[in-house]
Design a protein around this motif. Structure first.
Motif, short mmCIF file in Angstrom:
data_model
loop_
_atom_site.label_atom_id
_atom_site.label_comp_id
_atom_site.label_asym_id
_atom_site.label_seq_id
_atom_site.Cartn_x
_atom_site.Cartn_y
_atom_site.Cartn_z
N ILE A 7 0.86 -1.18 0.00
CA ILE A 7 0.00 0.00 0.00
C ILE A 7 0.89 1.24 0.00
O ILE A 7 1.76 1.40 0.85
N CYS A 8 0.66 2.07 -0.98
CA CYS A 8 1.43 3.30 -1.12
C CYS A 8 0.54 4.45 -0.70
O CYS A 8 -0.50 4.69 -1.28
N VAL A 9 0.94 5.16 0.35
CA VAL A 9 0.13 6.28 0.80
C VAL A 9 0.66 7.59 0.20
O VAL A 9 1.85 7.88 0.27
N PRO A 140 13.20 4.67 -9.78
CA PRO A 140 12.07 5.46 -10.31
C PRO A 140 10.75 4.67 -10.26
O PRO A 140 10.74 3.46 -10.40
N GLU A 141 9.66 5.39 -10.02
CA GLU A 141 8.33 4.85 -10.30
C GLU A 141 7.86 5.60 -11.55
O GLU A 141 7.66 6.82 -11.50
N VAL A 142 7.76 4.89 -12.65
CA VAL A 142 7.38 5.53 -13.92
C VAL A 142 5.89 5.82 -13.91
O VAL A 142 5.07 4.91 -13.73
N PRO A 166 11.75 -1.73 -14.84
CA PRO A 166 10.94 -0.54 -14.53
C PRO A 166 9.69 -0.90 -13.70
O PRO A 166 9.05 -1.93 -13.94
N TYR A 167 9.43 -0.05 -12.72
CA TYR A 167 8.23 -0.18 -11.90
C TYR A 167 7.27 0.91 -12.35
O TYR A 167 7.59 2.10 -12.25
N VAL A 168 6.14 0.50 -12.90
CA VAL A 168 5.24 1.46 -13.55
C VAL A 168 3.98 1.67 -12.72
O VAL A 168 3.44 0.72 -12.15
N GLN A 169 3.56 2.91 -12.63
CA GLN A 169 2.24 3.21 -12.06
C GLN A 169 1.31 3.69 -13.17
O GLN A 169 1.62 4.64 -13.88
N PHE A 170 0.16 3.03 -13.30
CA PHE A 170 -0.85 3.48 -14.27
C PHE A 170 -1.65 4.60 -13.61
O PHE A 170 -2.21 4.40 -12.54
N TRP A 202 3.73 -3.70 -10.52
CA TRP A 202 3.19 -2.46 -11.06
C TRP A 202 2.17 -1.93 -10.06
O TRP A 202 1.74 -2.65 -9.15
N CYS A 203 1.77 -0.71 -10.21
CA CYS A 203 0.73 -0.18 -9.34
C CYS A 203 -0.17 0.75 -10.13
O CYS A 203 0.08 1.02 -11.32
N ALA A 204 -1.25 1.17 -9.52
CA ALA A 204 -2.22 1.99 -10.24
C ALA A 204 -2.77 3.06 -9.32
O ALA A 204 -2.92 2.83 -8.12
N ALA A 225 -1.60 -0.89 -4.69
CA ALA A 225 -2.59 0.17 -4.67
C ALA A 225 -2.02 1.44 -4.09
O ALA A 225 -1.17 1.41 -3.22
N ARG A 226 -2.50 2.55 -4.60
CA ARG A 226 -2.09 3.82 -4.04
C ARG A 226 -3.32 4.54 -3.50
O ARG A 226 -4.36 4.58 -4.15
N THR A 227 -3.19 5.11 -2.30
CA THR A 227 -4.32 5.87 -1.73
C THR A 227 -4.41 7.21 -2.44
O THR A 227 -3.46 7.65 -3.06
#
Ligand SMILES: [Zn+2]
Ligand SMILES: [Zn+2]
Ligand SMILES: [Zn+2]
Ligand SMILES: [Zn+2]
Lengths: 227, 227
Positions: A7-9, A140-142, A166-170, A202-204, A225-227
């Motif tokens: 969990i990314c806050v 980096p978080e792309v 690469p670690y990507v966030q949609f 990956w995260c979104a 997941a990101r809050t």
């Protein structure tokens, strides 16, 4: 758990003010306190913006330094991710805090439209931000505001501009950029797996009211997941 | 043929000069002559840029007017498509020729990176160009440099900013924008069919050496090809 859910806050963000929501942490002290609560509730990454005293977005390395110090003290082991997003400054000022060597930093690799303007990430700036991250060992978080940004991350990885997978966030739901769309979301995942391997993380993040939808999609599809 | 293949000839473009290729038509007279050859060889759409006398890109309505006149005389029935692309001018100057009411005009609906800079299409300019096309009965060809541009076209159609079913061109192979990628190409087609119906027309353009690849993919997948 073999693959625990991260969990990314995202504390503060770059836009909301106390006038929008009195609970928004603005000072570094408030940010540390708020992150500690999230950390104790299970959040493992802190995505951080900083603010000026008048609540406008800032990229001041001194503020980022104090935030990092506070988080290291109160949230030991938490992953600290600084934002290099364009609302906090222009040009290289956006990356002035990377020499503080946070664990991670957000990295936009392309340009796109925002609700009322162009979100400008010129190629030269992208290259420079990536080189700073390489130099200071920052992962980096792309930020993928569109599909080509995932392919650009693959290209940068191939060229050695991004060291690890690469670690990507949609990012979905920003007006005039990519809307919240399930078929696109699934194709994003497919593209990440094709380019970075079946196990690539990956995260979104969904913007505003769409946040909960994206969290559900991400968690049920094996993303973070990101809050 | 039930669904004849449309060949769109792009004369001149915005960048190549006589120094790169002596055959590049630069003056309006040269452009008309060159288009007539393509027309007689079967091309049905002419995608046109104009140039200043020093060969730099121009958006001069007067030049576009002379080009249109010449094409109407020498290529009767050919579809004339003016470029409103960003290399020819800035801001509203890019759309100054729309009042000439060409059959079609290119329309970028989002921003993205180009090889060395940001291709800027701010939301306000996109809205204005679309409204000019509505006013003068010009059919837009939506230039999709990335996936979100197709979804944006759908949104604009829903809001009445684009009158008929959007006609999208996939642009691939521009450095720092979408590369030539077969899986993305197939997903583009899938997205067009999902949003605009199974029979919606579309076309594709590859940049530089990739032109032939994209032509092959487009023609074998039911799309239209651009030279
Ligand atoms: Zn952020
Ligand atoms: Zn994240
Ligand atoms: Zn063109
Ligand atoms: Zn075309």
């Amino acid at each position: 758990m073999e693959n625990p859910c991260i969990i990314c806050v995202a504390i503060t963000g770059s836009l909301p003010t106390k006038a929008n929501n009195p609970a928004v942490p603005v000072t570094v002290a408030e940010q540390v306190e708020s992150t500690q609560e999230a950390f104790e509730a299970g959040a493992t990454i802190c995505h951080a913006h900083v603010r000026n005293d008048d609540e406008t977005p800032s990229a001041d390395p001194e503020k980022f330094a104090r935030l990092k110090e506070g988080l290291e003290e109160h949230c030991p082991g938490m992953v600290i991710q600084f934002s290099t997003g364009g609302r906090s400054g222009a040009g290289k000022a956006r990356g002035g805090m990377l020499s503080l060597a946070p664990d991670m930093a957000s990295l936009s690799v392309g340009s796109n439209n925002f609700p009322t303007r162009v979100y400008e990430n010129p190629p030269e700036l992208v290259d420079w931000l990536a080189s700073e991250m390489l130099e200071y060992g920052v992962k980096p978080e792309v930020e993928a505001f569109d599909l080509s940004h995932i392919l650009k991350a693959a290209d940068m990885h191939k060229k050695g501009q991004i060291k690890d997978t690469p670690y990507v966030q949609f990012v979905m739901g920003v007006k005039n950029a990519m809307p919240v769309d399930r078929e696109v979301f699934d194709f994003y995942i497919k593209t990440v797996k094709r380019l970075f391997g079946e196990d690539a993380a990956w995260c979104a993040a969904g913007i505003g009211a769409q946040q909960v939808v994206l969290n559900e999609w991400a968690i049920s599809s094996g993303g973070h997941a990101r809050t």
